[in-house]
Structure formats: structure tokens, C-alpha cells
Design an enzyme around this catalytic site. Structure first.
Site, PDB file in Angstrom:
ATOM      1  N   HIS A 128       1.742  -7.967  -6.715  1.00 35.98           N
ATOM      2  CA  HIS A 128       0.999  -7.037  -7.565  1.00 35.98           C
ATOM      3  C   HIS A 128       1.972  -6.642  -8.685  1.00 35.98           C
ATOM      4  O   HIS A 128       3.029  -6.064  -8.406  1.00 35.98           O
ATOM      5  CB  HIS A 128       0.568  -5.828  -6.724  1.00 35.98           C
TER       6      HIS A 128
ATOM      7  N   CYS B 264       0.834  -1.209   0.000  1.00 44.41           N
ATOM      8  CA  CYS B 264       0.000   0.000   0.000  1.00 44.41           C
ATOM      9  C   CYS B 264       0.871   1.263   0.000  1.00 44.41           C
ATOM     10  O   CYS B 264       1.700   1.446   0.889  1.00 44.41           O
ATOM     11  CB  CYS B 264      -0.921   0.001   1.213  1.00 44.41           C
TER      12      CYS B 264
ATOM     13  N   ASN C 163      -1.098 -10.983  -8.964  1.00 46.74           N
ATOM     14  CA  ASN C 163      -2.219 -10.050  -8.764  1.00 46.74           C
ATOM     15  C   ASN C 163      -2.050  -8.854  -9.702  1.00 46.74           C
ATOM     16  O   ASN C 163      -0.946  -8.449 -10.022  1.00 46.74           O
ATOM     17  CB  ASN C 163      -2.231  -9.572  -7.295  1.00 46.74           C
TER      18      ASN C 163
HETATM   19  C1  LIG Z   1     -10.279   0.732  -2.890  1.00 47.01           C
HETATM   20  C2  LIG Z   1      -9.127  -0.227  -2.810  1.00 47.01           C
HETATM   21  C3  LIG Z   1      -8.644  -0.611  -1.587  1.00 47.01           C
HETATM   22  C4  LIG Z   1      -7.557  -1.495  -1.487  1.00 47.01           C
HETATM   23  N1  LIG Z   1      -7.148  -1.904  -0.257  1.00 47.01           N
HETATM   24  C5  LIG Z   1      -6.151  -2.821  -0.171  1.00 47.01           C
HETATM   25  C6  LIG Z   1      -5.763  -3.362   1.096  1.00 47.01           C
HETATM   26  O1  LIG Z   1      -6.333  -3.048   2.151  1.00 47.01           O
HETATM   27  N2  LIG Z   1      -4.741  -4.258   1.111  1.00 47.01           N
HETATM   28  C7  LIG Z   1      -4.110  -4.667  -0.046  1.00 47.01           C
HETATM   29  O2  LIG Z   1      -3.205  -5.486   0.012  1.00 47.01           O
HETATM   30  N3  LIG Z   1      -4.461  -4.188  -1.232  1.00 47.01           N
HETATM   31  C8  LIG Z   1      -5.459  -3.285  -1.326  1.00 47.01           C
HETATM   32  N4  LIG Z   1      -5.835  -2.813  -2.554  1.00 47.01           N
HETATM   33  C9  LIG Z   1      -5.099  -3.272  -3.767  1.00 47.01           C
HETATM   34  C10 LIG Z   1      -5.739  -4.522  -4.360  1.00 47.01           C
HETATM   35  O3  LIG Z   1      -5.725  -5.579  -3.421  1.00 47.01           O
HETATM   36  C11 LIG Z   1      -4.978  -5.001  -5.605  1.00 47.01           C
HETATM   37  O4  LIG Z   1      -3.656  -5.317  -5.263  1.00 47.01           O
HETATM   38  C12 LIG Z   1      -4.942  -3.950  -6.713  1.00 47.01           C
HETATM   39  O5  LIG Z   1      -6.188  -3.311  -6.878  1.00 47.01           O
HETATM   40  C13 LIG Z   1      -4.535  -4.613  -8.051  1.00 47.01           C
HETATM   41  O6  LIG Z   1      -5.347  -5.717  -8.338  1.00 47.01           O
HETATM   42  P1  LIG Z   1      -6.666  -5.620  -9.282  1.00 47.01           P
HETATM   43  O7  LIG Z   1      -6.207  -5.077 -10.608  1.00 47.01           O
HETATM   44  O8  LIG Z   1      -7.167  -7.036  -9.370  1.00 47.01           O
HETATM   45  O9  LIG Z   1      -7.617  -4.706  -8.616  1.00 47.01           O
HETATM   46  C14 LIG Z   1      -6.927  -1.962  -2.664  1.00 47.01           C
HETATM   47  C15 LIG Z   1      -7.435  -1.562  -3.913  1.00 47.01           C
HETATM   48  C16 LIG Z   1      -8.531  -0.725  -3.995  1.00 47.01           C
HETATM   49  C17 LIG Z   1      -9.070  -0.347  -5.356  1.00 47.01           C
END
Ligand SMILES: Cc1cc2nc3c(=O)[nH]c(=O)nc-3n(C[C@H](O)[C@H](O)[C@H](O)COP(=O)(O)O)c2cc1C
Length: 310
Positions: free
Chosen positions: A155, A84, A195
Site C-alpha cells: 500500500h 491495518c 496498491n
Molecule cells: C472499509 C475498509 C476495510 C478494509 N479492510 C482491509 C482488510 O481487512 N485487510 C487489508 O489488508 N486491507 C483492508 N483495507 C485497506 C484496503 O485493502 C486498501 O489497502 C486501501 O483501501 C488502499 O487501497 P485503495 O485506494 O485501492 O482502496 C480496508 C479498506 C477499507 C476502506
């Protein structure tokens, strides 16, 4: 995911996808240690099975205490957030900024490993700022793995710690899947999970040929059906009415302590990708406005009609 994967969302996901591993949003070690009300913070995770508690922290002793609490509450694994990039999280020396101090992360892992028996994984990025070459990620993973880390969720995008908001940091720069593959090859004995940008069934299946697990972020609340399809590896439509009936029973039980829109909002995307998805969202929105007088039967019979046509 902060703001999305709350305790109600986790209940819905478990009903939709019995085999999926579910993650909580990040909770700081302090929040877990000082949890006043188990139910308010965690919900019924202990009954769901297959739930991972994600922790934020950088202090080995505090993380160890929080991990012990989590294990006693029945979580299946702990995940440490090293991904994060938000300013608030950086100020507390948590999240993505820890990528540059693998020794601290390794000490945190060692301290947690000493006191709990459930697996501990780390969620991280492929790089941070100018530390974005393969060797930087190797330098991070190597000591953390040696400290006993049971797996890495990567990620496939680096994070910029300055100048970009967390939202921008989820689309800039471009995803670099090749780097995650290279890391998997380098650490061939480690458990690696990919991810980032997995938004469709075919993408999920593609990555499931190469990795033992994948993590879906944003698309899970947008289109919960996708997780159900991936969990059973079938792109056929998932009938949602049976799940909705179960979930609405849960909502009814919670109504005395929780505003209905906190729980119904997770149903908005149930028919995303199917005809008349917008009409479904409108109807769920209307139900959220009915407050405690919500008409559950109307929603269930509408879901029945959708299921007949998908
Ligand atoms: C609103 C929001 C909140 C998120 N909160 C977290 C979190 O608390 N912990 C975490 O590891 N990743 C968090 N993420 C990141 C996602 O877990 C993920 O790594 C990122 O969105 C990329 O994956 P995706 O393309 O499948 O969304 C958050 C993403 C979004 C959009």
C-alpha cells in the site's frame, strides 16, 4: 476489506471477473482455528478458485495452525496483514504495528511455510510513523523475504499508528508511488504488487505495465465493473445482466439463511460511472427493502435495459 468483501461479494466478483485474484477480509488466526461453521465464515470460496485468505496474527504457532486450516479448505494462498492501523488490531499486536518488528513477521512466515505448500504473501505499507524512509521498508522486507515470503502487496502510503483513524489512514498522507517503485527495483527478484488509489481503468493499466499484478481496494465494491474490465484489459462496457442472473440464483439459494440486503448491497455499484447509475441504486435499494419477497425478475429486466444503453 472488512465490512465489504464478505463471502457474497466474493461470489459476485468471481462471476464478474473470472481471472481476478480475490482476497477475503482479514480474519484473525483465532477465528480461523475456531471456525464453528465453515459456510458462515468462508462461504463457497473453495468452489470459486483464485481466492486468498488474509490472516491477522503475530503468533507463529497459531498462524501455522490457521494456515493449515486454510490450505485444507482449498484457499489458493495466504496473505498476512501488516497494514491495518486500527487500534483494536494494534492492541492484539497485529497489522501495521508489526512493520516495526520484522523478526516476528519472519518467524510467522517460517512457521507457516513449514506446514503448508500454498504461497504466502504479506500486505504492508511503505512505512509506519517515523519509520518512513526507504531503508525502513528494506529492513522490513529483507528478513521476511528470506523467511520464504512469496510476495508483497505494498500500500503506497505509510500508516500513522496514533492520532489517525483507519479511515484517515487511507487518505493521509499522500500516496508515494515512487517508493513502491524503488522497493520493486531494490528487490528486483521479489514479487511486488502495488496498491492504493487505483480507482480508474487507465490508472490500473498504467500500473499493470510496471507490476505483474495490482490490487484494487475501495473501488472494487464501489464500481465492481472496473475489476471486470481490468481482468480482461478492456475498457469497453461490461454487460452486467448475465452476471446478475447468475448472482441472483445464488441469492435465491441463500435466502433461507441470509437477509437479502446482505447480498443485494453488492449490486448497488454495478452501473457506477454510467448514465442513470443513481436510478439503478434506488431500484436495488427498493429491492433490498422487499426482504424475502424480492422481485428478481424486475431487477434482471432493468439490468437488460441498462446493458442495451451502455
Ligand atoms: C472499509 C475498509 C476495510 C478494509 N479492510 C482491509 C482488510 O481487512 N485487510 C487489508 O489488508 N486491507 C483492508 N483495507 C485497506 C484496503 O485493502 C486498501 O489497502 C486501501 O483501501 C488502499 O487501497 P485503495 O485506494 O485501492 O482502496 C480496508 C479498506 C477499507 C476502506
Amino acid at each position: 476489506m472488512m465490512g465489504y468483501t464478505d463471502r457474497h461479494f466474493r461470489v459476485l466478483m468471481r462471476m464478474l471477473a473470472p481471472r481476478a485474484l480475490i482476497y477475503t477480509q482479514m480474519l484473525t488466526d483465532e477465528a480461523v482455528i475456531r471456525a464453528q461453521s465453515y459456510t458462515q465464515l468462508f462461504g463457497i470460496d473453495h468452489q470459486l478458485g483464485g481466492v486468498v485468505l488474509q490472516l491477522g496474527g503475530c503468533c507463529p504457532e497459531r498462524l501455522a495452525m490457521a494456515a493449515r486450516v486454510a490450505e485444507s479448505y482449498g484457499y489458493d494462498a495466504i496473505n498476512l496483514n501488516v497494514g491495518c492501523p486500527s487500534k483494536k488490531v494494534q492492541l492484539a499486536n497485529m497489522g501495521a504495528c508489526l512493520f516495526k518488528t520484522p523478526d516476528i513477521v519472519a518467524r510467522c512466515l517460517e512457521a507457516m511455510k513449514k506446514v503448508i505448500n500454498i504461497p504466502i504473501t504479506v500486505k504492508t505499507r511503505i512505512g509506519v510513523d517515523d519509520w518512513d524512509q526507504l531503508e525502513h521498508a528494506v529492513d522490513f522486507i529483507e528478513p521476511v523475504l528470506a523467511a520464504g515470503c512469496d510476495g508483497f502487496i505494498i500500500h503506497a502510503r505509510k500508516a500513522w499508528l496514533k492520532g489517525l483513524s483507519p479511515a484517515q489512514n487511507r487518505s493521509i498522507p499522500k500516496l508515494n508511488y515512487a517508493r513502491v517503485l524503488a522497493l520493486q527495483q531494490y528487490f528486483s527478484k521479489a514479487h511486488m504488487v502495488i496498491n492504493g488509489g487505483i480507482h480508474r481503468y487507465d490508472q490500473g493499466m498504467h500500473w499493470l505495465q510496471k507490476f505483474p499484478q495490482i490490487m484494487v481496494g475501495r473501488q472494487a465494491p464501489r464500481q465492481p465493473q472496473l475489476i471486470a474490465q481490468l481482468a480482461v484489459q478492456s475498457d469497453g462496457p461490461v454487460k452486467c445482466a448475465p452476471t446478475l442472473i447468475k448472482y441472483l440464483k445464488y441469492v435465491e439459494q441463500q435466502l433461507s439463511s441470509t437477509p437479502v440486503h446482505h447480498m443485494l448491497r453488492h449490486c448497488l455499484g454495478l452501473y457506477q460511472g454510467y448514465p442513470a447509475a443513481r436510478y439503478w441504486r434506488t431500484k436495488v435499494n427498493e429491492s433490498m427493502c422487499q426482504g424475502q419477497q424480492v422481485d428478481f425478475d424486475a431487477l434482471i429486466s432493468l439490468a437488460d435495459q441498462y446493458d442495451k444503453h451502455i
